[in-house]
Design a protein around this motif. Structure first.
Motif, PDB file in Angstrom:
ATOM      1  N   GLU A  72      27.094  31.899  21.334  1.00  0.00           N
ATOM      2  CA  GLU A  72      28.466  31.810  21.826  1.00  0.00           C
ATOM      3  C   GLU A  72      28.684  32.749  23.017  1.00  0.00           C
ATOM      4  OE1 GLU A  72      28.501  30.592  17.545  1.00  0.00           O
ATOM      5  OE2 GLU A  72      27.641  32.256  18.673  1.00  0.00           O
TER       6      GLU A  72
ATOM      7  N   MET B  26      29.435  31.841  26.979  1.00  0.00           N
ATOM      8  CA  MET B  26      30.616  32.411  27.600  1.00  0.00           C
ATOM      9  C   MET B  26      30.251  33.092  28.914  1.00  0.00           C
ATOM     10  SD  MET B  26      33.125  35.259  25.901  1.00  0.00           S
ATOM     11  CE  MET B  26      31.715  36.271  25.517  1.00  0.00           C
TER      12      MET B  26
ATOM     13  N   TYR C  49      31.931  39.124  32.785  1.00  0.00           N
ATOM     14  CA  TYR C  49      31.280  39.381  31.505  1.00  0.00           C
ATOM     15  C   TYR C  49      29.953  40.102  31.675  1.00  0.00           C
ATOM     16  CZ  TYR C  49      34.885  36.551  29.382  1.00  0.00           C
ATOM     17  OH  TYR C  49      36.090  36.088  28.951  1.00  0.00           O
TER      18      TYR C  49
ATOM     19  N   ASP D 134      37.460  36.898  24.778  1.00  0.00           N
ATOM     20  CA  ASP D 134      37.441  35.582  25.413  1.00  0.00           C
ATOM     21  C   ASP D 134      38.204  34.555  24.581  1.00  0.00           C
ATOM     22  OD1 ASP D 134      36.139  33.819  27.594  1.00  0.00           O
ATOM     23  OD2 ASP D 134      35.658  32.762  25.735  1.00  0.00           O
ATOM     24  N   GLN D 135      38.044  34.611  23.260  1.00  0.00           N
ATOM     25  CA  GLN D 135      38.764  33.680  22.390  1.00  0.00           C
ATOM     26  C   GLN D 135      40.267  33.895  22.488  1.00  0.00           C
ATOM     27  OE1 GLN D 135      36.767  34.653  18.714  1.00  0.00           O
ATOM     28  NE2 GLN D 135      35.351  32.923  18.878  1.00  0.00           N
TER      29      GLN D 135
ATOM     30  N   ARG E 193      41.532  32.463  25.834  1.00  0.00           N
ATOM     31  CA  ARG E 193      41.638  30.997  25.810  1.00  0.00           C
ATOM     32  C   ARG E 193      42.816  30.549  24.944  1.00  0.00           C
ATOM     33  NH1 ARG E 193      36.922  28.734  28.002  1.00  0.00           N
ATOM     34  NH2 ARG E 193      35.277  30.286  28.312  1.00  0.00           N
TER      35      ARG E 193
END
Length: 208
Positions: free
Chosen positions: A21, A25, A37, A51-52, A55
């Motif tokens: 993941e 990303m 990143y 990041d989650q 989003r």
């Protein structure tokens, strides 16, 4: 070592210890390593959660504001913080979600000048910008009257919450970017228009 990414030393290669993941990303749509990143690889633990959250705040299908207005707020936070990196990326996203790029440029120009009274800015977005400016620059001065101003401009409770979340969360991103000295490089600017269109379509379909 990549010495032009930011003010700390970064690796050009992906660490085998990163989860799939995280690797997905870090790599941008064009196959380049995302400089933002890349700068966090020295301590990647917060990356996935950050990041989650990003989003969820901007790209969620049930976004009350939609991507256009969310990117408007995000770009304004970057302008207020003089964050060149976020200004470039989210300004491009804003232009690509505007009715026309010319109309979008007129709005960005007004924000850059600090002219929130400009006719280029719709009344509801002007109210969002005023709220965003105060929250970004003088958070201790916020009062319930600031929320009332958003209501009077026609925002729903859900839209007010998203306005708050985008403005507040981008306070984190611009401070992280400015604090590590993350630089613009050869990577593509903003999200590819086709991907932006997909996000907008999903949000539009959910709102029907």
């Amino acid at each position: 070592m990549a010495d032009d990414v930011c003010w700390i030393k970064t690796e050009n290669t992906l660490d085998d210890a990163l989860t799939p993941e995280m690797k997905a990303m870090i790599c941008r749509e064009d196959g380049t390593l995302h400089r933002l990143y890349q700068s966090l690889l020295a301590w990647p633990a917060p990356m996935l959660s950050a990041d989650q959250f990003y989003r969820a705040v901007l790209h969620s299908d049930d976004s009350p504001l939609g991507l256009y207005k969310s990117e408007f707020i995000a770009t304004y936070v970057a302008i207020l913080a003089e964050c060149t990196y976020a200004h470039a990326h989210h300004g491009e996203n804003f232009l690509n979600t505007a009715a026309t790029r010319e109309a979008g440029r007129d709005i960005l120009s007004a924000l850059e000048r600090g002219d929130l009274a400009s006719d280029a800015i719709d009344p509801d977005m002007r109210a969002m910008a005023i709220y965003t400016r105060k929250l970004s620059l003088n958070p201790a001065d916020m009062t319930e009257a600031d929320i009332d101003q958003l209501r009077q401009a026609g925002l729903t409770e859900a839209q007010i919450v998203q306005t708050n979340q985008v403005a507040a969360s981008f306070g984190y991103w611009v401070r992280m970017i400015n604090g590590l000295g993350i630089q613009l490089g050869g990577e593509s600017i903003g999200i590819k228009p086709d991907s932006l269109k997909q996000i907008v379509n999903h949000q539009t379909a959910h709102s029907r």
